[in-house]
Design a protein around this motif. Structure first.
Motif, PDB file in Angstrom:
ATOM      1  N   VAL A 234      32.576  24.483  -2.653  1.00 19.96           N
ATOM      2  CA  VAL A 234      31.209  24.382  -2.139  1.00 19.96           C
ATOM      3  C   VAL A 234      30.293  25.098  -3.128  1.00 19.96           C
ATOM      4  O   VAL A 234      30.649  26.160  -3.640  1.00 19.96           O
ATOM      5  N   ASP A 236      26.447  26.571  -3.255  1.00 17.52           N
ATOM      6  CA  ASP A 236      25.225  26.843  -2.480  1.00 17.52           C
ATOM      7  C   ASP A 236      24.265  27.673  -3.324  1.00 17.52           C
ATOM      8  O   ASP A 236      24.585  28.055  -4.459  1.00 17.52           O
ATOM      9  N   SER A 455      26.475  29.124   3.117  1.00 17.93           N
ATOM     10  CA  SER A 455      27.856  28.804   2.714  1.00 17.93           C
ATOM     11  C   SER A 455      28.892  29.658   3.446  1.00 17.93           C
ATOM     12  O   SER A 455      30.062  29.305   3.497  1.00 17.93           O
ATOM     13  N   ILE A 465      34.077  29.030  -2.712  1.00 15.01           N
ATOM     14  CA  ILE A 465      32.649  28.866  -2.418  1.00 15.01           C
ATOM     15  C   ILE A 465      31.855  29.592  -3.505  1.00 15.01           C
ATOM     16  O   ILE A 465      32.107  30.764  -3.787  1.00 15.01           O
TER      17      ILE A 465
END
Ligand SMILES: CCCCCCCCCCCCCCCCCC(=O)N[C@@H](Cc1ccccc1)C(=O)O
Length: 636
Positions: A234, A236, A455, A465
């Motif tokens: 991910v 962010d 996140s 992340i």
């Protein structure tokens, strides 16, 4: 007699202790110098052989330049302010929804993109990939912003998106509409140019991040969990490219957040019987609470510098500092307390060292002549990765040290797990490669995100992340986050669009190249030299590779293969020769050797001069032996 021998013994002891101390200092100095000399954690995949994925060039023409800026300015002009969990500007959020549909028509109409509105105002996009075996990834950003009052000293009204000296001013320009618009603008241009991904990806745009993301992010996560989605990584908001912000660092640094601090909000309250102000007690509820707050401010949490991922930041950047800071940064084992003391002087660097304590609300009293019964204060703590909510609460309790002050945990969560950043880390390395292709002058390092992001709700969906956008932060800009005169340069906004445009294509890579492939690349290209069958143009920094060609990634510069042409053969030979040494890490050692040769020569001269006494003294002999052993360990 006894007296004299006693004196003698003490003198002997003092001599031995001081000599021992001298030896310890000398050993530490030699060890630190050697470590500085050999320390470079940046090798990674710099020479690796990357699979070609970027088939669509990211050039932006004059019309698009105007268009993307106009879209961005419209987004800034909508006041999507979140004040509290129950106070969101839903009119503005609705307007923002319409804006997205208007300015990104291809995204909303393409058969390649599936779109879902979540919790009324958040957005989830899904772009399936053609290769189902590739695990999808996810890009996140948030639509809402914190409140802004023009009277606080803004040079331009906060929702005007006014352009001044090449900058767009307005709330949300760096937190975080630059990413919302940058991601969707990049997707719009990719789709227009006929792109369809091999690796699927999601885009999640939350509408209440600034008040915790409990509606937007949490519901997007619910939707994804229902579908059984697992994510490769991910990306962010969070950290940024810091240019001139870290003093002493040569060149800009892109810090990719691999973790974020935890958070706790603690309510302190004091209750006393109300009464007439003409007969006040010796201590009021306000006075008692004020004392507690003062004690908290006077006794900050301990410095934990070096015990969390912030240590990795400085180790990665050590080679970009000049002396003597390089010496200190390469030797955190010895100097982290000293570095911590220096860093705690400024609020933005202090935030990386410890759990911070901020008293953010203080309420009491109803009338001037009534003694208040209740005094309340809210303390917001950002928890360093080496601590937990529980430890922080215990610290507060003992610092306040007053039973009349009640303590209540309003909410809190521990620091987030640390994501991978080694050379096998798909997300980290793909972000890094994209960055270095675009900004070869930047040093990339893992970092700790000091604020919280949406996140953190995604930990069940992804192990890795990252918190980063290539927003350039210069001295003075850190105060613009949630402060006045938030702004971004027009050039930087364009760069963000290009970054996401390239990142999405780079993620189509099936797997990361193995670092060992670099050896193969060098060996095979040495072989190629003999046959002169293929070579790269090392001086070319801008490139538009042919489809399906192989792209090399060397120290941040992309090099494309093209047909052999004789004038370049010599250059290729030189490149391969240099790459071979670079691969072996010898070049960095040589550069370091130059800058450290003076100290090394001094040490050697001291050793040679005192060779006889060293050899006849047991302690010095041991010291020399240990130093040699240390060098051996370092070099092997
Ligand atoms: C090593 C030296 C570095 C020098 C300074 C570097 C500063 C870099 C810029 C830092 C900016 C950090 C901004 C991160 C995004 C934060 C977004 C945000 O404000 N989130 C809210 C979320 C939240 C969470 C829980 C409850 C309410 C709100 C936040 O308050 O963290």
């Amino acid at each position: 007699m006894t007296d004299r021998s006693g004196k003698f013994n003490i003198m002997k002891l003092v001599k031995i202790v001081s000599f021992g101390l001298l030896v310890v200092v000398l050993v530490c100095f030699v060890a630190a110098t050697l470590r500085t000399l050999t320390f470079d954690v940046n090798s990674g995949l710099q020479l690796a052989h990357w699979e070609k994925t970027r088939n669509i060039a990211s050039d932006i023409n004059q019309h698009q330049r105007k268009e993307l800026l106009a879209n961005f300015r419209e987004a800034i002009q909508i006041p999507t302010v979140s004040t509290s969990k129950t106070q969101l500007n839903i009119t503005a959020l609705g307007e923002f929804n319409s804006l997205l549909r208007k300015v990104f028509p291809t995204v909303f109409s393409s058969h390649l993109v599936q779109h879902e509105v979540v919790a009324n105002y958040s957005h989830l996009f899904w772009v399936p990939g053609s290769d189902l075996a590739l695990v999808p990834y996810m890009l996140l950003a948030h639509i809402d912003v914190v409140p802004a009052d023009e009277n606080d000293g803004w040079e331009a009204p906060p929702f005007s998106a006014k352009e001044m000296d090449g900058f767009i001013y307005g709330r949300g320009t760096i937190d975080n509409k630059q990413s919302v618009m940058g991601i969707l603008q990049a997707l719009e241009y990719l789709l227009i140019r006929g792109y369809s991904p091999q690796r699927g990806f999601f885009i999640g745009l939350g509408h209440d991040e600034e008040v915790g993301g409990l509606q937007g992010a949490m519901n997007i996560v619910k939707v994804l969990k229902k579908k059984g989605v697992q994510l490769a990584f991910v990306l962010d908001e969070g950290l940024a490219v810091l240019d001139g912000v870290i003093s002493g660092l040569q060149g800009p640094a892109a810090l990719i957040g691999i973790s974020e601090k935890g958070q706790a909000t603690v309510k302190l309250s004091v209750f006393k019987a109300p009464g007439h102000s003409s007969m006040p007690p010796r201590e009021s509820s306000i006075g008692i609470l004020a004392g507690a707050v003062k004690r908290l401010e006077d006794n900050p949490m301990p410095i934990l510098f070096g015990e969390g991922p912030e240590r990795r930041t400085f180790e990665h950047l050590a080679h970009r500092f000049g002396l003597p800071i390089k010496f200190l940064m390469s030797n955190m084992w010895l100097f982290s307390p000293l570095i911590g003391r220096v860093m705690e002087r400024s609020p933005d660097t202090n935030a990386f060292l410890r759990t911070t304590t901020a008293v953010t609300m203080f309420n009491s009293g109803v009338k001037v002549n009534v003694l208040p019964s209740l005094a309340e204060a809210y303390v917001n703590l950002r928890i360093h990765p080496a601590q937990t909510v529980q430890e922080v609460l215990e610290f507060i309790q003992s610092t306040v040290g007053d039973e009349r002050v009640k303590m209540e945990l309003v909410n809190g969560f521990d620091p987030l797990p640390v994501s991978s950043y080694d050379e096998t880390s798909f997300g980290f390395q793909t972000i890094k490669k994209t960055l270095l292709d675009q900004f070869p002058q930047v040093s990339v390092a893992p970092g700790l995100c000091i604020g919280n992001t949406d996140s953190r709700h995604y930990t069940d969906l992804a192990k890795d992340i990252y918190r980063f956008a290539p927003t350039w932060i210069k001295p003075g800009d850190t105060q613009r986050f949630h402060g006045i005169n938030e702004r971004i340069s027009k050039k930087n906004y364009e760069e963000l669009v290009v970054f996401y445009f390239n990142l999405i294509q780079n993620c189509d890579i099936k797997e990361l190249p193995s670092p060992h492939a670099a050896t193969a690349a060098v060996t095979s290209s040495l072989g190629l030299l003999v046959s002169a069958a293929s070579f790269s143009n090392a001086s070319s920094n801008s490139w538009t590779p042919e489809p399906n060609e192989t792209v090399y990634f060397v120290n941040g510069y992309s090099q494309s293969r093209s047909r052999p042409s004789k004038p370049y053969i010599l250059r290729k030979l030189m490149d391969d020769w240099m790459n071979f040494w670079r691969l072996a890490g010898v070049d960095t050692m040589m550069v370091n050797l130059k800058s450290y040769s003076v100290s090394v020569i001094i040490i050697l001269v001291i050793v040679i001069i005192h060779w006889k006494s060293i050899m006849t003294n047991r302690y010095l002999r041991t010291c020399l032996f240990l130093s040699v052993k240390y060098i051996e360990t370092c070099t092997t």
